[in-house]
Motif scaffolding. Structure first.
Motif, PDB file in Angstrom:
ATOM      1  N   TRP A  92       8.207  -1.557   5.061  1.00 42.93           N
ATOM      2  CA  TRP A  92       7.573  -1.025   3.844  1.00 42.93           C
ATOM      3  C   TRP A  92       8.153   0.342   3.503  1.00 42.93           C
ATOM      4  N   PRO A  98       5.526   1.602  -1.753  1.00 38.84           N
ATOM      5  CA  PRO A  98       4.343   2.124  -2.445  1.00 38.84           C
ATOM      6  C   PRO A  98       4.649   3.010  -3.640  1.00 38.84           C
ATOM      7  N   GLN A  99       3.796   2.884  -4.631  1.00 43.20           N
ATOM      8  CA  GLN A  99       3.739   3.874  -5.699  1.00 43.20           C
ATOM      9  C   GLN A  99       2.434   4.629  -5.482  1.00 43.20           C
ATOM     10  N   CYS A 100       1.327   4.092  -5.951  1.00 39.23           N
ATOM     11  CA  CYS A 100       0.056   4.786  -5.685  1.00 39.23           C
ATOM     12  C   CYS A 100      -0.362   4.592  -4.236  1.00 39.23           C
ATOM     13  N   GLY A 101      -0.033   3.452  -3.638  1.00 38.47           N
ATOM     14  CA  GLY A 101      -0.310   3.192  -2.233  1.00 38.47           C
ATOM     15  C   GLY A 101      -1.680   2.618  -1.929  1.00 38.47           C
ATOM     16  N   TYR A 102      -2.554   2.526  -2.911  1.00 37.91           N
ATOM     17  CA  TYR A 102      -3.927   2.099  -2.658  1.00 37.91           C
ATOM     18  C   TYR A 102      -4.004   0.710  -2.027  1.00 37.91           C
ATOM     19  N   GLN A 104      -1.605  -0.936  -0.470  1.00 38.14           N
ATOM     20  CA  GLN A 104      -0.586  -1.204   0.535  1.00 38.14           C
ATOM     21  C   GLN A 104      -1.120  -1.580   1.914  1.00 38.14           C
ATOM     22  N   GLN A 107      -1.875  -5.164   1.598  1.00 40.12           N
ATOM     23  CA  GLN A 107      -0.629  -5.915   1.401  1.00 40.12           C
ATOM     24  C   GLN A 107       0.083  -6.118   2.746  1.00 40.12           C
ATOM     25  N   CYS A 137      -1.389  -5.863  -6.757  1.00 44.99           N
ATOM     26  CA  CYS A 137      -0.828  -4.514  -6.807  1.00 44.99           C
ATOM     27  C   CYS A 137      -0.780  -4.097  -8.267  1.00 44.99           C
ATOM     28  N   CYS A 139       0.334  -1.394  -9.517  1.00 45.27           N
ATOM     29  CA  CYS A 139       1.578  -0.691  -9.859  1.00 45.27           C
ATOM     30  C   CYS A 139       2.715  -1.671 -10.128  1.00 45.27           C
ATOM     31  N   THR A 141       4.694  -3.410  -7.801  1.00 48.80           N
ATOM     32  CA  THR A 141       5.875  -3.259  -6.952  1.00 48.80           C
ATOM     33  C   THR A 141       6.217  -4.564  -6.232  1.00 48.80           C
TER      34      THR A 141
END
Length: 156
Positions: A92, A98-102, A104, A107, A137, A139, A141
């Motif tokens: 990862w 990740p962008q915001c990561g919330y 992840q 995921q 997700c 974002c 990604t």
């Protein structure tokens, strides 16, 4: 108040809480493990994905009374081996997912469970297998997620 005991990230834990409290709230609010995120509360977004006895599940939709003493719950915090990241966590980072990561943590937990399932079934972790993962997700990604799952699978 009822008492509930189970294993969380390799340690036996006991909590005093009403039977109908969702396991996500027990994990986050009572035990202080904040990796699993609250998103929807109805098993749709899957931001809270953890493992129960090695298989992906969503604690937002499970009452603590449904968890047995013998159940082993693993969150993202329990995935690494000490300071050594799990191969999926490392993938990862290398794929810069990740962008915001919330979402992840959920995921990653879903990806690890899917790879293990594919390994047990003797099938490849290909696009078809990855499409079976239903985590959301916001974002978007997904291309990097797919790349990381394949790289992580190669090292598991």
């Amino acid at each position: 108040m009822p008492t509930h005991t189970f294993t969380l990230n390799g340690e036996k834990v006991t909590v005093d809480v009403e039977d109908d409290v969702r396991l996500l709230w027990v994990i986050r609010d009572m035990l202080g493990i904040t990796g699993p995120k609250y998103g929807c509360g109805i098993n749709v977004c899957k931001a809270c994905t953890c493992h129960i006895n090695g298989k992906a599940f969503n604690p937002c939709s499970v009452q603590v009374a449904d968890i047995k003493d013998s159940d082993e719950i693993t969150t993202i915090e329990g995935l690494a081996n000490g300071d050594e990241l799990h191969p999926m966590q490392q993938a990862w980072l290398e794929a810069d997912v990740p962008q915001c990561g919330y979402c992840q943590p959920g995921q990653i937990m879903a990806a690890v469970a899917k790879v293990r399932q594919c390994q047990r079934e003797g099938r490849d972790v290909d696009d078809e297998a990855i499409e079976e993962i239903r985590n959301i997700c916001r974002c978007g990604t997904y291309n990097r997620i797919r790349e990381a799952i394949k790289a992580g699978a190669d090292n598991m």
